[in-house]
Design an enzyme around this catalytic site. Structure first.
Site, PDB file in Angstrom:
ATOM      1  N   ALA A 254       0.803  -1.238   0.000  1.00  0.00           N
ATOM      2  CA  ALA A 254       0.000   0.000   0.000  1.00  0.00           C
ATOM      3  C   ALA A 254       0.827   1.275   0.000  1.00  0.00           C
ATOM      4  O   ALA A 254       0.276   2.355   0.171  1.00  0.00           O
ATOM      5  CB  ALA A 254      -0.982   0.021   1.167  1.00  0.00           C
ATOM      6  N   ALA A 255       2.134   1.178  -0.221  1.00  0.00           N
ATOM      7  CA  ALA A 255       2.931   2.405  -0.315  1.00  0.00           C
ATOM      8  C   ALA A 255       2.451   3.265  -1.471  1.00  0.00           C
ATOM      9  O   ALA A 255       2.341   4.496  -1.360  1.00  0.00           O
ATOM     10  CB  ALA A 255       4.408   2.065  -0.488  1.00  0.00           C
ATOM     11  N   GLY A 256       2.153   2.625  -2.608  1.00  0.00           N
ATOM     12  CA  GLY A 256       1.664   3.377  -3.755  1.00  0.00           C
ATOM     13  C   GLY A 256       0.321   4.024  -3.488  1.00  0.00           C
ATOM     14  O   GLY A 256       0.071   5.161  -3.924  1.00  0.00           O
ATOM     15  N   ASP A 257      -0.560   3.333  -2.767  1.00  0.00           N
ATOM     16  CA  ASP A 257      -1.868   3.908  -2.443  1.00  0.00           C
ATOM     17  C   ASP A 257      -1.736   5.060  -1.456  1.00  0.00           C
ATOM     18  O   ASP A 257      -2.471   6.053  -1.548  1.00  0.00           O
ATOM     19  CB  ASP A 257      -2.784   2.827  -1.871  1.00  0.00           C
ATOM     20  CG  ASP A 257      -3.108   1.750  -2.888  1.00  0.00           C
ATOM     21  OD1 ASP A 257      -3.197   2.075  -4.079  1.00  0.00           O
ATOM     22  OD2 ASP A 257      -3.267   0.582  -2.485  1.00  0.00           O
TER      23      ASP A 257
END
Length: 309
Positions: A254-257
């Protein structure tokens, strides 16, 4: 206090609508991920609310946005827990419908290097093939609509059409990676792929070449580059590379989110794109230092401190 630091979680910040998936993440932590046919011992198991839609909604709310979630959960035991996780982060869940059957789930394996592999089972997310009553009004009231590809394409297109009809900025994360309909690209204002997704869409491995190719279809692109930061390109402007925050990653799930949710808030506050990207990078840098998806996402004050320091 500066204007940038004022909005509390889910408070007076920019309005953001999210049309996307809501999953329960079933996360296993292992020293090394198993190969095909191999069994390994894990050291920990967690259930964490997730899904790319929920993740982006929670990230944006914690960053100070006024966020509305549009999607679906099942009528199983996970449904109320997923709804509560969004509400507890300040997200308006009036657009989160309940569908018969199971909620979406994601099986996630995280290794000691912070890398992950994920299997998603759509569940209730697969029922979102269009907008429900009230959803278009929710989108129209926002400054930006965040979209991903964990819902049926018909539902994603319905949201994008509504956003364009009401002059709402559409931010699309093309994940999971797949070729996209020309209509969806034509309705997208900002495309935010990672390097792999950009290559799937263009056939170009080098990010700069991929960004130039994507500008034939959309007016603005941000390609996330993991530890190398992000590349921003827009028609008629020179590309800009913004570095990532240097950290020791624990879990990159979830780093991208987190990055996209924070970017939507920063953009809605009128920050110039390089500054907005740096602020979003600070948020993502915090998230990878913590385990889990939504549970790893920082509050606004944490992002401000990391961006300043």
């Amino acid at each position: 206090m500066s204007r940038a630091a004022e909005p509390p979680r889910g408070g007076r910040g920019p309005a953001v609508a999210v049309l996307g998936s809501t999953n329960m993440d079933l996360v296993v932590y292992v020293p090394v991920a198993p190969r095909l046919g191999e069994t390994v011992s894990g050291r920990e198991f967690r259930t964490v609310p997730g899904g790319k839609g929920t993740n982006q909604a929670i990230a944006a709310a914690r960053a100070g946005g006024r966020v509305t979630m549009i999607g679906a959960v099942g009528d199983d035991d996970f449904g109320p827990r997923l709804r509560a996780a969004l509400a507890d982060s300040g997200v308006d869940t009036a657009g989160l419908r309940t569908a018969p059957g199971p909620s979406g789930i994601a099986h996630i394996v995280v290794d000691d290097e912070g890398g992950n592999s994920i299997v998603v089972v759509p569940g209730a997310n697969g029922t979102v093939t269009g907008l429900a009553p009230g959803d278009e009004k929710r989108i129209a009231a926002a400054g930006a609509l965040l979209l991903q590809l964990e819902l049926p394409m018909a539902g994603v297109l319905a949201g994008a059409r509504a956003a364009r009809a009401h002059g709402v900025r559409t931010v699309l994360t093309p994940a999971p990676a797949r070729p996209l309909p020309d209509e969806l690209l034509a309705l997208t204002d900002l495309l935010v792929p990672n390097e792999h997704e950009a290559e799937v869409l263009t056939g170009e491995r080098e990010p700069g070449r991929a960004a130039r190719a994507l500008l034939d279809a959309v007016p603005e692109v941000v390609i996330t580059l993991g530890g190398a930061g992000s590349l921003y390109a827009a028609r008629g402007a020179e590309p800009v590379t913004v570095p990532a925050t240097r950290v020791r990653a624990v879990d990159t799930t979830a780093a991208g989110d987190t990055f996209v949710g924070a970017l939507a808030v920063a953009g809605g506050e009128g920050r110039p794109m390089p500054a907005a990207l740096a602020w979003a990078a600070a948020a993502a840098g915090i998230s990878v230092c913590r385990p889990g998806a939504s549970s790893s996402m920082p509050e606004r004050a944490e992002i401000e401190a990391a961006a300043a320091g």
